[in-house]
Enzyme design. Structure first.
Site, PDB file in Angstrom:
ATOM      1  N   CYS A   2       0.813  -1.212   0.000  1.00 23.63           N
ATOM      2  CA  CYS A   2       0.000   0.000   0.000  1.00 23.63           C
ATOM      3  C   CYS A   2       0.852   1.270   0.000  1.00 23.63           C
ATOM      4  CB  CYS A   2      -0.972   0.046   1.168  1.00 23.63           C
ATOM      5  SG  CYS A   2      -2.224  -1.251   1.152  1.00 23.63           S
ATOM      6  N   ARG A  51      -3.856   0.565  -3.031  1.00 27.40           N
ATOM      7  CA  ARG A  51      -4.096  -0.584  -2.163  1.00 27.40           C
ATOM      8  C   ARG A  51      -3.501  -1.880  -2.688  1.00 27.40           C
ATOM      9  NH1 ARG A  51      -9.748  -3.612  -0.363  1.00 27.40           N
ATOM     10  NH2 ARG A  51      -8.859  -4.593   1.483  1.00 27.40           N
ATOM     11  N   LEU A  52      -2.829  -2.585  -1.783  1.00 28.68           N
ATOM     12  CA  LEU A  52      -2.487  -3.989  -1.958  1.00 28.68           C
ATOM     13  C   LEU A  52      -3.397  -4.761  -1.014  1.00 28.68           C
ATOM     14  CD1 LEU A  52      -0.605  -6.170  -3.201  1.00 28.68           C
ATOM     15  CD2 LEU A  52       0.841  -5.888  -1.189  1.00 28.68           C
TER      16      LEU A  52
END
Length: 280
Positions: A2, A51-52
């Site tokens: 992220c 975002r991850l």
């Protein structure tokens, strides 16, 4: 991994925030989001996120706003004990609508303020806006595992702050210049790194580990929220009767908490004692 980026206490446009966020796309290929929040007197807070997805794949998107609209956050990291904190918060009447550790931060801040940071077991860097007083907090985990860089920008109404997980995100903002800091270059040639809070760029600083910045109405202050017990003169932690058994208990719990994920996990194996023990 992220990535977060944005500003506090400045005028700003959506295309600038998007440019800052896009530079962090390699940190978060699974999603993105931006929001610009009014702070009064034509000032805004811009929050961007890449975002991850690790936890709560369906309802964990960011920026995230609390159920009543009071708090908004962008967060990079993971709170490993979020399930335990969720139970504690619900016992105190907190409303939680998602399964994410991000929402736990929002409700923990509501319940305990800055004291919640000492309750988090994990790695984190986040920016949190409180609509009730127009304040914004930037915080970094106790050991600095997650990075936060920032630059203070003078304004007629005080100072604004531009922040990000990486320096290139700050440089995407027109108010930040890429001027080399010669003193930091000298430090690097001497020590092979640039000691905090300085960076290679004049005016861009690292938020130190275990520190937070509070911004309100054009004024900001950086403070330390946690100090190791030994540094406070508290002496060393007590040694258990069986040190080996005590270590294994703590080690097993640490690995178990870090395996919480809604996606498959992997482990890096270098054949050293540490990675081999974790993998085992």
């Amino acid at each position: 991994m992220c990535g977060i980026a944005g500003w506090v206490g400045l005028e700003g446009e959506e295309h600038t925030l998007r440019a800052m966020t896009d530079i962090l796309s390699h940190r978060g290929p699974d999603g993105e989001g931006q929001v610009i929040l009014p702070l009064g007197r034509d000032l805004t807070a811009g929050f961007g996120h890449r975002r991850l997805s690790i936890i709560d794949l369906n309802t964990g998107d960011q920026p995230m706003t609390s159920h009543d609209g009071r708090f908004t956050i962008v967060f990079n990291g993971e709170i490993y004990n979020y399930l335990e904190l969720r139970d504690e918060l619900r016992a105190h009447g907190a409303v939680l609508l998602t399964q994410s550790d991000t929402e736990v931060i929002l409700e923990a801040w509501r319940a305990w303020g800055a004291e919640c940071l000492a309750k988090f077991r994990g790695m984190f860097a986040f920016a949190l806006h409180d609509q009730t007083d127009g304040s914004v907090v930037l915080a970094r985990d106790p050991f600095g595992k997650k990075p936060v860089f920032y630059a203070a920008i003078p304004q007629a109404q005080g100072e604004g702050i531009i922040f990000g997980s990486e320096i290139p995100a700050l440089l995407a903002h027109p108010a930040v210049r890429a001027d080399l800091d010669l003193d930091s270059l000298q430090d690097y040639l001497c020590w092979r790194y640039v000691p905090a809070p300085n960076t290679f760029f004049r005016g861009i600083r690292k938020l130190r580990p275990a520190c937070l910045i509070r911004w309100k109405a054009g004024r900001w202050q950086e403070t330390r929220y946690w100090t190791p017990p030994e540094a406070e003169g508290g002496g060393r932690l007590p040694v258990p009767a069986d040190p080996v058994e005590g270590f294994l208990e703590i080690f097993d719990e640490a690995v178990r908490l870090r395996m919480r994920a809604d996606v498959p996990i992997g482990a890096f194996l270098s054949s050293g004692l540490d990675s081999s023990s974790i993998l085992a």
